[in-house]
Design a protein around this motif. Structure first.
Motif, PDB file in Angstrom:
ATOM      1  N   GLY A   1      31.748  17.726  36.422  1.00 20.50           N
ATOM      2  CA  GLY A   1      31.488  18.588  35.271  1.00 20.50           C
ATOM      3  C   GLY A   1      32.100  18.102  33.970  1.00 20.50           C
TER       4      GLY A   1
ATOM      5  N   PHE B   1      32.744  16.581  30.309  1.00 24.79           N
ATOM      6  CA  PHE B   1      32.015  16.486  29.036  1.00 24.79           C
ATOM      7  C   PHE B   1      32.869  15.752  28.016  1.00 24.79           C
ATOM      8  CE2 PHE B   1      34.218  20.465  29.570  1.00 24.79           C
ATOM      9  CZ  PHE B   1      35.007  20.530  28.439  1.00 24.79           C
TER      10      PHE B   1
ATOM     11  N   ARG C   1      46.351  21.570  29.040  1.00 18.18           N
ATOM     12  CA  ARG C   1      46.246  22.553  30.114  1.00 18.18           C
ATOM     13  C   ARG C   1      47.294  22.305  31.201  1.00 18.18           C
ATOM     14  NH1 ARG C   1      43.614  24.539  26.862  1.00 18.18           N
ATOM     15  NH2 ARG C   1      41.680  25.732  26.962  1.00 18.18           N
TER      16      ARG C   1
ATOM     17  N   GLU D   1      50.457  23.291  31.453  1.00 18.95           N
ATOM     18  CA  GLU D   1      51.214  24.489  31.827  1.00 18.95           C
ATOM     19  C   GLU D   1      50.372  25.343  32.788  1.00 18.95           C
ATOM     20  OE1 GLU D   1      52.692  26.690  28.409  1.00 18.95           O
ATOM     21  OE2 GLU D   1      52.853  28.503  29.614  1.00 18.95           O
ATOM     22  N   LEU D   2      49.086  25.491  32.456  1.00 20.43           N
ATOM     23  CA  LEU D   2      48.167  26.239  33.323  1.00 20.43           C
ATOM     24  C   LEU D   2      47.984  25.529  34.661  1.00 20.43           C
ATOM     25  CD1 LEU D   2      46.029  28.558  33.630  1.00 20.43           C
ATOM     26  CD2 LEU D   2      44.362  26.964  32.646  1.00 20.43           C
TER      27      LEU D   2
ATOM     28  N   HIS E   1      50.871  26.027  36.919  1.00 19.06           N
ATOM     29  CA  HIS E   1      50.778  27.377  37.491  1.00 19.06           C
ATOM     30  C   HIS E   1      49.771  27.395  38.658  1.00 19.06           C
ATOM     31  CE1 HIS E   1      50.450  31.754  37.603  1.00 19.06           C
ATOM     32  NE2 HIS E   1      49.142  31.632  37.476  1.00 19.06           N
TER      33      HIS E   1
ATOM     34  N   TYR F   1      38.607  32.973  23.249  1.00 22.86           N
ATOM     35  CA  TYR F   1      39.856  32.232  23.029  1.00 22.86           C
ATOM     36  C   TYR F   1      40.675  32.887  21.915  1.00 22.86           C
ATOM     37  CZ  TYR F   1      38.259  28.575  26.206  1.00 22.86           C
ATOM     38  OH  TYR F   1      37.844  27.891  27.323  1.00 22.86           O
TER      39      TYR F   1
ATOM     40  N   ASN G   1      27.778  21.394  30.418  1.00 20.39           N
ATOM     41  CA  ASN G   1      29.029  21.158  31.164  1.00 20.39           C
ATOM     42  C   ASN G   1      30.216  21.860  30.500  1.00 20.39           C
ATOM     43  OD1 ASN G   1      27.989  19.695  33.254  1.00 20.39           O
ATOM     44  ND2 ASN G   1      28.960  17.751  32.732  1.00 20.39           N
ATOM     45  N   LYS G   2      30.191  21.895  29.165  1.00 18.40           N
ATOM     46  CA  LYS G   2      31.290  22.523  28.441  1.00 18.40           C
ATOM     47  C   LYS G   2      31.247  24.038  28.660  1.00 18.40           C
ATOM     48  CE  LYS G   2      32.355  20.380  24.428  1.00 18.40           C
ATOM     49  NZ  LYS G   2      32.477  20.150  22.954  1.00 18.40           N
TER      50      LYS G   2
ATOM     51  N   TYR H   1      32.547  24.786  32.107  1.00 25.10           N
ATOM     52  CA  TYR H   1      34.006  24.626  32.131  1.00 25.10           C
ATOM     53  C   TYR H   1      34.699  25.789  31.431  1.00 25.10           C
ATOM     54  CZ  TYR H   1      38.660  22.864  31.228  1.00 25.10           C
ATOM     55  OH  TYR H   1      40.030  22.732  31.158  1.00 25.10           O
TER      56      TYR H   1
ATOM     57  N   LYS I   1      35.008  28.872  33.556  1.00 27.37           N
ATOM     58  CA  LYS I   1      36.047  28.664  34.565  1.00 27.37           C
ATOM     59  C   LYS I   1      37.446  28.726  33.923  1.00 27.37           C
ATOM     60  CE  LYS I   1      37.863  27.014  38.403  1.00 27.37           C
ATOM     61  NZ  LYS I   1      37.950  27.842  39.590  1.00 27.37           N
ATOM     62  N   ASP I   2      37.560  28.028  32.809  1.00 29.77           N
ATOM     63  CA  ASP I   2      38.819  27.975  32.055  1.00 29.77           C
ATOM     64  C   ASP I   2      39.261  29.383  31.651  1.00 29.77           C
ATOM     65  OD1 ASP I   2      40.853  26.402  30.664  1.00 29.77           O
ATOM     66  OD2 ASP I   2      39.808  26.843  28.788  1.00 29.77           O
TER      67      ASP I   2
ATOM     68  N   ARG J   1      40.659  31.366  34.604  1.00 36.63           N
ATOM     69  CA  ARG J   1      42.027  30.978  34.938  1.00 36.63           C
ATOM     70  C   ARG J   1      43.009  31.469  33.875  1.00 36.63           C
ATOM     71  NH1 ARG J   1      40.467  24.865  36.796  1.00 36.63           N
ATOM     72  NH2 ARG J   1      40.410  24.627  34.541  1.00 36.63           N
ATOM     73  N   LEU J   2      42.627  31.292  32.582  1.00 35.29           N
ATOM     74  CA  LEU J   2      43.534  31.681  31.497  1.00 35.29           C
ATOM     75  C   LEU J   2      43.730  33.195  31.450  1.00 35.29           C
ATOM     76  CD1 LEU J   2      42.277  29.276  28.678  1.00 35.29           C
ATOM     77  CD2 LEU J   2      44.501  29.182  29.805  1.00 35.29           C
TER      78      LEU J   2
ATOM     79  N   GLU K   1      43.903  35.314  33.847  1.00 39.20           N
ATOM     80  CA  GLU K   1      44.940  35.689  34.815  1.00 39.20           C
ATOM     81  C   GLU K   1      46.320  35.226  34.324  1.00 39.20           C
ATOM     82  OE1 GLU K   1      46.169  33.110  37.496  1.00 39.20           O
ATOM     83  OE2 GLU K   1      47.719  34.579  37.954  1.00 39.20           O
ATOM     84  N   TYR K   2      46.376  33.986  33.844  1.00 37.81           N
ATOM     85  CA  TYR K   2      47.677  33.429  33.446  1.00 37.81           C
ATOM     86  C   TYR K   2      48.237  34.107  32.195  1.00 37.81           C
ATOM     87  CZ  TYR K   2      51.290  29.965  32.472  1.00 37.81           C
ATOM     88  OH  TYR K   2      52.499  29.351  32.235  1.00 37.81           O
TER      89      TYR K   2
ATOM     90  N   ASP L   1      45.898  27.006  22.731  1.00 36.21           N
ATOM     91  CA  ASP L   1      46.617  26.069  23.609  1.00 36.21           C
ATOM     92  C   ASP L   1      47.596  25.187  22.848  1.00 36.21           C
ATOM     93  OD1 ASP L   1      44.755  24.417  22.305  1.00 36.21           O
ATOM     94  OD2 ASP L   1      43.346  24.592  23.961  1.00 36.21           O
ATOM     95  N   ARG L   2      48.083  25.687  21.707  1.00 34.86           N
ATOM     96  CA  ARG L   2      49.050  24.904  20.928  1.00 34.86           C
ATOM     97  C   ARG L   2      50.344  25.684  20.695  1.00 34.86           C
ATOM     98  NH1 ARG L   2      45.983  21.589  22.123  1.00 34.86           N
ATOM     99  NH2 ARG L   2      45.193  19.773  21.005  1.00 34.86           N
TER     100      ARG L   2
ATOM    101  N   GLU M   1      53.039  26.053  22.586  1.00 30.27           N
ATOM    102  CA  GLU M   1      54.257  25.306  22.924  1.00 30.27           C
ATOM    103  C   GLU M   1      54.606  24.339  21.785  1.00 30.27           C
ATOM    104  OE1 GLU M   1      54.023  23.393  26.797  1.00 30.27           O
ATOM    105  OE2 GLU M   1      55.592  21.977  26.230  1.00 30.27           O
TER     106      GLU M   1
ATOM    107  N   GLY N   1      56.082  30.926  27.507  1.00 33.52           N
ATOM    108  CA  GLY N   1      54.820  31.178  28.198  1.00 33.52           C
ATOM    109  C   GLY N   1      54.043  32.298  27.515  1.00 33.52           C
ATOM    110  N   PRO N   2      52.795  32.520  27.962  1.00 32.74           N
ATOM    111  CA  PRO N   2      51.935  33.486  27.276  1.00 32.74           C
ATOM    112  C   PRO N   2      52.334  34.948  27.490  1.00 32.74           C
ATOM    113  CG  PRO N   2      50.824  32.567  29.197  1.00 32.74           C
ATOM    114  CD  PRO N   2      52.102  31.809  29.044  1.00 32.74           C
TER     115      PRO N   2
END
Lengths: 228, 228
Positions: free
Chosen positions: A181, A183, A204, A206-207, A210, B17, B60-61, B64, B67-68, B71-72, B74-75, B203-204, B206, B218-219
């Motif tokens: 997948g 890109f 990513r 840190e993620l 986790h 985001y 593809n983006k 992704y 999916k991203d 995951r994010l 939850e985190y 994602d910047r 940190e 952390g978030p």
């Protein structure tokens, strides 16, 4: 003892964010319980295969990226410097020869990936620190020499890197990335319980830590560890 | 006592985001020594002004990103759920009315930004958790009610949000973001010694913490702090 998690890092030395991701993963291979697989591939083929456009073609994005890379370079401890003509270096000259050469080094290396790691790093240093060519055979040889390869290893790799075998090997690696997948690069694939989890970019970790049950200590884990 | 660093967060509720970035900044306003300024703006105007294309248009983006975001979500502890038709929600229906409404709420609010914060959050919850409309006046009213606004406050905001004054205010905020070099949202601008430092994306943080001399926990900083 739990078995090591296999993590693949797909990269191309034309991509500065790949350099950041590559160095972080090379550092964490000695910190996390992982088996790292270096997957040199061709970013041009990813862009074409995924129908993506390089982000630097949008002017505001390009300006931001250059600023972002300067800040990240310092924070990650990776000596990125903008080439004098980034468009020429990235899009006109490109990295096809360089990635074929890395693939040839990988094909020949037995018992580890020290040479692949070092040659990749020296190619990044040429294009992304020293503003030097990475397309000519002499440039590839110079990078390999700095990476510590012997004269005969360099000679063999230079014979091999234009062969059909190596061209196909690079194509296959690029196709593997597309199948996951991809890109763009870097792309990190973590194999967790037989299931691949894909992470794009150098932001990513840190993620990812986790998700794989490891601890993120920043992009310079040895520096952080020394501070603890 | 050092004076608080001013940090602006530009956002649009159409952008998932942005929700992540918005919640992180709202959490850290009580952790870091900062003065947070919420800057509702219009992402459609940014894309047009910067000549950028939404990332989700590359298949593809898009895959992704979904999916991203899972995951994010939850985190980060932010309840993101993909709308049943993300393209319709994001690109056809869009957020122009919603962001004008948030701007009207901001225009009317005195002595703080609690209402702006809560109304923004409830609009995100509608589009990015509950798969509900954010374009109709009744939808905006419902979000405002859940955010705790009084009936008369809601009525006034609904009168105001289609006015030229509010349309211009949103245009100006969007132009401010473009002037800072925006090409997407969220965009965070940290004012350090009179100099703006721009950070794009969620994602910047940190890196941002490193740049402003604060500590990244952390978030979910309160969760991390509780663990320490």
């Amino acid at each position: 003892m739990t078995s090591k998690k296999v993590i693949e890092v797909f990269y191309d030395v034309v991509s500065p964010y790949s350099w950041l991701g590559f160095e972080v993963m090379c550092r964490y291979r000695h910190v996390w319980n992982i088996e790292l697989k270096l997957r040199p591939a061709f970013l041009g083929g990813i862009m074409q295969g995924a129908g993506n456009k390089p982000p630097g073609l949008v002017p505001n994005k390009f300006m931001y990226m250059m600023k972002d890379l300067t800040r990240l370079s310092e924070y990650f401890g990776v000596p990125l410097q903008k080439p004098s003509d980034p468009f020429e270096a990235m899009f006109q000259k490109g990295s096809l020869s360089a990635m074929r050469f890395v693939t040839a080094v990988q094909e020949r290396e037995k018992g580890g990936d020290k040479q692949v790691e070092q040659v990749s790093r020296e190619l990044w240093r040429r294009i992304w620190t020293e503003d030097k060519d990475i397309t000519e055979p002499a440039s590839l040889a110079e990078a390999a020499m700095k990476a510590g390869l012997s004269d005969s290893d360099i000679e063999e790799a230079l014979k091999l890197y234009t062969s059909k075998e190596i061209k196909d090997k690079l194509k296959n690696a690029t196709q593997d990335a597309l199948n996951h997948g991809a890109f763009g690069f870097p792309m990190v694939v973590c194999h967790l319980n037989g299931k691949p989890e894909m992470f794009f970019g150098s932001d990513r970790f840190e993620l990812m830590a986790h998700c794989i049950g490891e601890k993120w200590l920043g992009p310079q884990p040895n520096k952080s560890a020394a501070k603890l």
